[in-house]
Design a protein around this motif. Sequence first.
Motif, PDB file in Angstrom:
ATOM      1  N   TRP A  81       0.793  -1.225   0.000  1.00  0.00           N
ATOM      2  CA  TRP A  81       0.000   0.000   0.000  1.00  0.00           C
ATOM      3  C   TRP A  81       0.823   1.271   0.000  1.00  0.00           C
ATOM      4  CZ3 TRP A  81       2.315   1.151   4.403  1.00  0.00           C
ATOM      5  CH2 TRP A  81       2.420   0.199   5.427  1.00  0.00           C
ATOM      6  N   ALA A  82       2.126   1.188   0.139  1.00  0.00           N
ATOM      7  CA  ALA A  82       2.929   2.413   0.257  1.00  0.00           C
ATOM      8  C   ALA A  82       2.827   3.286  -0.988  1.00  0.00           C
ATOM      9  CB  ALA A  82       4.392   2.056   0.525  1.00  0.00           C
ATOM     10  N   ARG A  83       2.724   2.668  -2.158  1.00  0.00           N
ATOM     11  CA  ARG A  83       2.672   3.442  -3.403  1.00  0.00           C
ATOM     12  C   ARG A  83       1.299   4.074  -3.639  1.00  0.00           C
ATOM     13  NH1 ARG A  83       1.986  -0.767  -8.413  1.00  0.00           N
ATOM     14  NH2 ARG A  83       0.440  -2.136  -7.455  1.00  0.00           N
ATOM     15  N   MET A  84       0.312   3.714  -2.805  1.00  0.00           N
ATOM     16  CA  MET A  84      -1.046   4.228  -2.973  1.00  0.00           C
ATOM     17  C   MET A  84      -1.396   5.320  -1.967  1.00  0.00           C
ATOM     18  SD  MET A  84      -1.988   2.327  -5.495  1.00  0.00           S
ATOM     19  CE  MET A  84      -3.774   2.399  -5.577  1.00  0.00           C
ATOM     20  N   ARG A  85      -0.604   5.498  -0.931  1.00  0.00           N
ATOM     21  CA  ARG A  85      -0.934   6.442   0.133  1.00  0.00           C
ATOM     22  C   ARG A  85      -0.210   7.775  -0.065  1.00  0.00           C
ATOM     23  NH1 ARG A  85      -0.765   2.887   5.736  1.00  0.00           N
ATOM     24  NH2 ARG A  85      -2.234   1.247   5.103  1.00  0.00           N
ATOM     25  N   ASP A  86      -0.744   8.792   0.573  1.00  0.00           N
ATOM     26  CA  ASP A  86      -0.109  10.114   0.531  1.00  0.00           C
ATOM     27  C   ASP A  86       1.033  10.177   1.541  1.00  0.00           C
ATOM     28  OD1 ASP A  86      -1.814  11.067  -1.436  1.00  0.00           O
ATOM     29  OD2 ASP A  86      -3.267  11.845   0.009  1.00  0.00           O
ATOM     30  N   TRP A  87       2.188  10.670   1.079  1.00  0.00           N
ATOM     31  CA  TRP A  87       3.352  10.872   1.924  1.00  0.00           C
ATOM     32  C   TRP A  87       3.472  12.362   2.229  1.00  0.00           C
ATOM     33  CZ3 TRP A  87       7.912   7.158   2.076  1.00  0.00           C
ATOM     34  CH2 TRP A  87       7.526   5.869   1.676  1.00  0.00           C
ATOM     35  N   THR A  88       4.241  12.687   3.254  1.00  0.00           N
ATOM     36  CA  THR A  88       4.446  14.071   3.676  1.00  0.00           C
ATOM     37  C   THR A  88       5.866  14.512   3.332  1.00  0.00           C
ATOM     38  OG1 THR A  88       2.883  13.822   5.506  1.00  0.00           O
ATOM     39  CG2 THR A  88       4.447  15.653   5.638  1.00  0.00           C
ATOM     40  N   LEU A  89       5.979  15.688   2.731  1.00  0.00           N
ATOM     41  CA  LEU A  89       7.293  16.255   2.432  1.00  0.00           C
ATOM     42  C   LEU A  89       7.878  16.834   3.713  1.00  0.00           C
ATOM     43  CD1 LEU A  89       9.425  17.102   0.281  1.00  0.00           C
ATOM     44  CD2 LEU A  89       8.154  19.254   0.080  1.00  0.00           C
ATOM     45  N   LEU A  90       9.078  16.400   4.081  1.00  0.00           N
ATOM     46  CA  LEU A  90       9.729  16.903   5.279  1.00  0.00           C
ATOM     47  C   LEU A  90      10.439  18.226   4.984  1.00  0.00           C
ATOM     48  CD1 LEU A  90      11.285  13.610   6.718  1.00  0.00           C
ATOM     49  CD2 LEU A  90       9.084  14.665   7.261  1.00  0.00           C
ATOM     50  N   PRO A  91      10.696  19.044   6.014  1.00  0.00           N
ATOM     51  CA  PRO A  91      11.430  20.295   5.802  1.00  0.00           C
ATOM     52  C   PRO A  91      12.792  20.042   5.162  1.00  0.00           C
ATOM     53  CG  PRO A  91      10.443  20.253   7.993  1.00  0.00           C
ATOM     54  CD  PRO A  91      10.256  18.885   7.414  1.00  0.00           C
ATOM     55  N   MET A  92      13.199  20.937   4.284  1.00  0.00           N
ATOM     56  CA  MET A  92      14.472  20.801   3.591  1.00  0.00           C
ATOM     57  C   MET A  92      15.643  21.010   4.555  1.00  0.00           C
ATOM     58  SD  MET A  92      13.823  20.011   0.494  1.00  0.00           S
ATOM     59  CE  MET A  92      12.303  19.916  -0.472  1.00  0.00           C
ATOM     60  N   GLU A  93      16.724  20.297   4.300  1.00  0.00           N
ATOM     61  CA  GLU A  93      17.949  20.465   5.074  1.00  0.00           C
ATOM     62  C   GLU A  93      18.849  21.452   4.347  1.00  0.00           C
ATOM     63  OE1 GLU A  93      19.820  16.799   6.466  1.00  0.00           O
ATOM     64  OE2 GLU A  93      18.040  15.714   5.800  1.00  0.00           O
ATOM     65  N   ALA A  94      18.962  22.643   4.894  1.00  0.00           N
ATOM     66  CA  ALA A  94      19.749  23.681   4.225  1.00  0.00           C
ATOM     67  C   ALA A  94      21.221  23.315   4.124  1.00  0.00           C
ATOM     68  CB  ALA A  94      19.590  25.003   4.978  1.00  0.00           C
ATOM     69  N   ALA A  95      21.727  22.530   5.083  1.00  0.00           N
ATOM     70  CA  ALA A  95      23.141  22.191   5.107  1.00  0.00           C
ATOM     71  C   ALA A  95      23.457  20.864   4.420  1.00  0.00           C
ATOM     72  CB  ALA A  95      23.625  22.158   6.553  1.00  0.00           C
ATOM     73  N   ALA A  96      22.496  20.290   3.707  1.00  0.00           N
ATOM     74  CA  ALA A  96      22.737  19.002   3.043  1.00  0.00           C
ATOM     75  C   ALA A  96      23.850  19.141   2.011  1.00  0.00           C
ATOM     76  CB  ALA A  96      21.459  18.516   2.377  1.00  0.00           C
ATOM     77  N   PRO A  97      24.714  18.124   1.887  1.00  0.00           N
ATOM     78  CA  PRO A  97      25.833  18.223   0.955  1.00  0.00           C
ATOM     79  C   PRO A  97      25.430  18.206  -0.509  1.00  0.00           C
ATOM     80  CG  PRO A  97      25.714  16.031   1.938  1.00  0.00           C
ATOM     81  CD  PRO A  97      24.727  16.883   2.664  1.00  0.00           C
ATOM     82  N   GLU A  98      24.219  17.734  -0.815  1.00  0.00           N
ATOM     83  CA  GLU A  98      23.720  17.730  -2.176  1.00  0.00           C
ATOM     84  C   GLU A  98      22.232  18.069  -2.156  1.00  0.00           C
ATOM     85  OE1 GLU A  98      22.830  14.253  -0.163  1.00  0.00           O
ATOM     86  OE2 GLU A  98      24.878  14.457  -0.932  1.00  0.00           O
ATOM     87  N   PRO A  99      21.663  18.514  -3.294  1.00  0.00           N
ATOM     88  CA  PRO A  99      20.223  18.782  -3.324  1.00  0.00           C
ATOM     89  C   PRO A  99      19.440  17.507  -3.023  1.00  0.00           C
ATOM     90  CG  PRO A  99      21.323  19.695  -5.262  1.00  0.00           C
ATOM     91  CD  PRO A  99      22.321  18.816  -4.587  1.00  0.00           C
ATOM     92  N   ARG A 100      18.604  17.550  -2.016  1.00  0.00           N
ATOM     93  CA  ARG A 100      17.837  16.358  -1.669  1.00  0.00           C
ATOM     94  C   ARG A 100      16.556  16.731  -0.960  1.00  0.00           C
ATOM     95  NH1 ARG A 100      21.830  13.661   2.875  1.00  0.00           N
ATOM     96  NH2 ARG A 100      21.278  14.986   4.645  1.00  0.00           N
ATOM     97  N   MET A 101      15.604  15.805  -1.020  1.00  0.00           N
ATOM     98  CA  MET A 101      14.337  15.967  -0.314  1.00  0.00           C
ATOM     99  C   MET A 101      13.931  14.619   0.260  1.00  0.00           C
ATOM    100  SD  MET A 101      11.713  16.444  -3.512  1.00  0.00           S
ATOM    101  CE  MET A 101      11.980  15.626  -5.089  1.00  0.00           C
ATOM    102  N   SER A 102      13.178  14.684   1.347  1.00  0.00           N
ATOM    103  CA  SER A 102      12.721  13.470   2.015  1.00  0.00           C
ATOM    104  C   SER A 102      11.219  13.507   2.183  1.00  0.00           C
ATOM    105  CB  SER A 102      13.393  13.310   3.385  1.00  0.00           C
ATOM    106  OG  SER A 102      14.785  13.130   3.260  1.00  0.00           O
ATOM    107  N   LEU A 103      10.590  12.370   1.960  1.00  0.00           N
ATOM    108  CA  LEU A 103       9.157  12.218   2.147  1.00  0.00           C
ATOM    109  C   LEU A 103       8.926  11.079   3.127  1.00  0.00           C
ATOM    110  CD1 LEU A 103       9.707  12.718  -1.190  1.00  0.00           C
ATOM    111  CD2 LEU A 103       7.269  13.176  -1.012  1.00  0.00           C
ATOM    112  N   GLN A 104       7.863  11.206   3.923  1.00  0.00           N
ATOM    113  CA  GLN A 104       7.671  10.265   5.019  1.00  0.00           C
ATOM    114  C   GLN A 104       6.223   9.775   5.078  1.00  0.00           C
ATOM    115  OE1 GLN A 104       8.399  11.342   9.414  1.00  0.00           O
ATOM    116  NE2 GLN A 104      10.357  10.489   8.698  1.00  0.00           N
ATOM    117  N   LEU A 105       6.093   8.510   5.487  1.00  0.00           N
ATOM    118  CA  LEU A 105       4.789   7.875   5.653  1.00  0.00           C
ATOM    119  C   LEU A 105       4.749   7.193   7.003  1.00  0.00           C
ATOM    120  CD1 LEU A 105       2.051   6.869   4.426  1.00  0.00           C
ATOM    121  CD2 LEU A 105       3.318   4.886   3.574  1.00  0.00           C
ATOM    122  N   HIS A 106       3.741   7.523   7.811  1.00  0.00           N
ATOM    123  CA  HIS A 106       3.534   6.879   9.110  1.00  0.00           C
ATOM    124  C   HIS A 106       2.411   5.858   8.965  1.00  0.00           C
ATOM    125  CE1 HIS A 106       5.885   9.648  11.817  1.00  0.00           C
ATOM    126  NE2 HIS A 106       5.871  10.329  10.683  1.00  0.00           N
TER     127      HIS A 106
END
Length: 271
Positions: A81-106
């Motif tokens: 079911w993970a591909r069918m549910r809505d995930w949440t975009l987490l706050p961006m990490e300004a100090a990340a070494p490369e452009p990246r984003m994280s999404l989370q599902l509880h």
Amino acid sequence: MNCQTLLIDEAPAVRLQGPAGDTVTVLLRGAQVISWVDASGTERLYCSPKSPLKGPQAVRGGVPVIFPQFSERGPLMRHGWARMRDWTLLPMEAAAPEPRMSLQLHNAVEADPLWPHACVCTLTVSLLPEGLRLALAVQNTGSTALTFHAALHTYFAVGDVTQTVLGGVLPHGAALTLQDPIDQVFETVAGPLQLRSPRGALHLTHKGFRDVVVWNPGPDAVLGDLPAGGWRDFVCVEPAAVAQPVALAPGTGWEGVTVISYNRDLSTPDR
């Protein structure tokens, strides 16, 4: 780092742009990557034009997150079911070494009686110099042990699958030709893999995932969300934990990572 939220065919999405002009686009539904355009402007992923991004069915293409069940190997819906549910975009990490984003599902214990476990899934998508990194992390936040399958079901745009070969899954250095339909789990593959197609060469590495799944339906398959002849445009090569499910005790976690690189000499082995 440039990150924007947008609607694509009525589907909420996030697009991340790297310093070289490369972009990766991810749907909030399923945390599904649907596009990765490299710095030269080449689209590296296939997404079927007949598959609506807004649902309600799963999107055919990109990188669906398969969790907690692979295919029909269990009582849940196909591929979980993970591909069918809505995930949440987490706050961006300004100090990340490369452009990246994280999404989370509880997931709560009561969310699915057939899989009554509490967990948190996090998908981190990173743009690397001449590459893309995907990391899927699972944390058991409940009070009971849990087991699961996981895979990043990557649809690579290859131009013509019948002229595409995959190295690294067969023994003794043999190349896997993809002229015929294939649906196979290759167990305990350490990698790296080399995908050579009319669209160019890609170098694939993974850790955490033990297996590799290769799939293409071939010309005789009839799939309602795939255009006629669309089978020729892609091959799925996915890092996976399938043959032996992952087991997590309460409070423990797991991570599977894949890195896709281009503009790399595939004749030079990893050190």
